[in-house]
Design an enzyme around this catalytic site. Structure first.
Site, short mmCIF file in Angstrom:
data_model
loop_
_atom_site.label_atom_id
_atom_site.label_comp_id
_atom_site.label_asym_id
_atom_site.label_seq_id
_atom_site.Cartn_x
_atom_site.Cartn_y
_atom_site.Cartn_z
N ASP A 1 1.20 -37.68 11.15
CA ASP A 1 0.75 -36.49 11.87
C ASP A 1 1.97 -35.81 12.49
O ASP A 1 2.83 -36.48 13.07
CB ASP A 1 -0.27 -36.87 12.94
CG ASP A 1 -1.03 -35.68 13.48
OD1 ASP A 1 -2.25 -35.61 13.27
OD2 ASP A 1 -0.40 -34.80 14.11
N ILE A 2 2.00 -34.51 12.40
CA ILE A 2 3.17 -33.74 12.88
C ILE A 2 3.24 -33.73 14.42
O ILE A 2 4.29 -33.51 15.00
CB ILE A 2 3.09 -32.30 12.31
CG1 ILE A 2 4.46 -31.67 12.23
CG2 ILE A 2 2.12 -31.43 13.08
CD1 ILE A 2 4.47 -30.39 11.39
N GLU B 1 -9.56 -28.96 13.30
CA GLU B 1 -8.43 -28.04 13.14
C GLU B 1 -8.16 -27.71 11.68
O GLU B 1 -8.03 -26.54 11.32
CB GLU B 1 -7.21 -28.74 13.76
CG GLU B 1 -6.10 -27.85 14.22
CD GLU B 1 -4.93 -28.70 14.70
OE1 GLU B 1 -3.87 -28.62 14.08
OE2 GLU B 1 -5.09 -29.43 15.70
N HIS C 1 -9.92 -35.68 6.49
CA HIS C 1 -8.82 -36.61 6.78
C HIS C 1 -9.26 -37.63 7.83
O HIS C 1 -10.07 -37.33 8.70
CB HIS C 1 -7.56 -35.86 7.25
CG HIS C 1 -7.78 -34.92 8.39
ND1 HIS C 1 -8.30 -33.66 8.24
CD2 HIS C 1 -7.56 -35.06 9.73
CE1 HIS C 1 -8.38 -33.06 9.41
NE2 HIS C 1 -7.95 -33.90 10.35
N HIS D 1 -7.74 -40.09 10.81
CA HIS D 1 -6.59 -40.39 11.66
C HIS D 1 -6.48 -41.91 11.82
O HIS D 1 -7.48 -42.57 12.16
CB HIS D 1 -6.78 -39.82 13.07
CG HIS D 1 -6.81 -38.33 13.16
ND1 HIS D 1 -5.72 -37.59 13.58
CD2 HIS D 1 -7.78 -37.42 12.90
CE1 HIS D 1 -6.02 -36.31 13.58
NE2 HIS D 1 -7.28 -36.16 13.18
P1 AMP Z 1 -8.21 -32.33 13.24
O1 AMP Z 1 -8.49 -31.34 12.11
O2 AMP Z 1 -8.89 -31.94 14.51
O3 AMP Z 1 -8.53 -33.74 12.83
O4 AMP Z 1 -6.65 -32.28 13.55
C1 AMP Z 1 -5.70 -32.01 12.54
C2 AMP Z 1 -4.46 -32.87 12.75
O5 AMP Z 1 -3.53 -32.49 11.72
C3 AMP Z 1 -3.74 -32.68 14.09
O6 AMP Z 1 -3.56 -33.96 14.71
C4 AMP Z 1 -2.41 -32.02 13.72
O7 AMP Z 1 -1.33 -32.43 14.53
C5 AMP Z 1 -2.23 -32.45 12.27
N1 AMP Z 1 -1.46 -31.52 11.44
C6 AMP Z 1 -1.63 -30.19 11.32
N2 AMP Z 1 -0.74 -29.68 10.43
C7 AMP Z 1 0.02 -30.71 10.00
C8 AMP Z 1 1.12 -30.84 9.09
N3 AMP Z 1 1.62 -29.80 8.43
N4 AMP Z 1 1.65 -32.08 8.89
C9 AMP Z 1 1.14 -33.15 9.56
N5 AMP Z 1 0.11 -33.10 10.42
C10 AMP Z 1 -0.44 -31.90 10.65
#
Ligand code: AMP
Length: 135
Positions: free
Chosen positions: A29-30, A89, A94, A96
């Site tokens: 995760d970024i 988001e 996905h 975590h």
């Molecule tokens: P959620 O959709 O609520 O599960 O959150 C999306 C997750 O993706 C968040 O924890 C972000 O930090 C992560 N994220 C978003 N864009 C990227 C990226 N380009 N590379 C890695 N992680 C990402």
């Protein structure tokens, strides 16, 4: 339209890869909740809601996540690896995987630790090595 995560799995957008097989991809995760916080995705996006996935993709995703979690646990000091599914988001299914020391490490509202790009790369390499060794 391809999601940002589809483009990551295809290598069009850079990521800190920690594991991959034919159908699934895992990367750091970024904006990690803890060092080693990983996202596990199906390469092909069918639905952004995990409980709408077809049976094969759903069970395959969780089986892959288990292998990745074992590699994380070997590579990152932690008591265990916690799991969360949000999808608030990014509209691409996905999971975590978060290395835990305490239950508070899974609090998505908390202040995130600062992890440098160099450290992200180092952590990703360590998890990938552990994943490859297990195969
Ligand atoms: P959620 O959709 O609520 O599960 O959150 C999306 C997750 O993706 C968040 O924890 C972000 O930090 C992560 N994220 C978003 N864009 C990227 C990226 N380009 N590379 C890695 N992680 C990402």
């Amino acid at each position: 339209m391809a999601t940002i995560f589809t483009r990551i799995a295809q290598g069009e957008i850079p990521s800190y890869k920690v594991a991959e097989n034919e159908d699934y991809y895992a990367f750091l995760d970024i904006n990690p909740l803890a060092k080693g916080h990983t996202l596990v995705i199906p390469k092909k996006m069918e639905d952004d809601y995990i409980f709408h996935l077809d049976e094969k993709t759903y069970t395959g995703l969780w089986a892959f996540a288990r292998e990745v979690a074992a590699a994380i646990r070997e590579a990152v000091p932690c008591k265990r690896v916690g799991v969360a599914v949000l999808g608030m988001e990014v509209p691409h299914t996905h999971i975590h995987l978060v290395p835990l020391q305490t239950e508070g490490d899974l609090d998505f509202r908390k202040k995130r630790p600062e992890v440098s790009a160099e450290e992200q790369a180092q952590i990703a390499r360590a998890i990938l090595n552990a994943y490859e060794k297990r195969k």
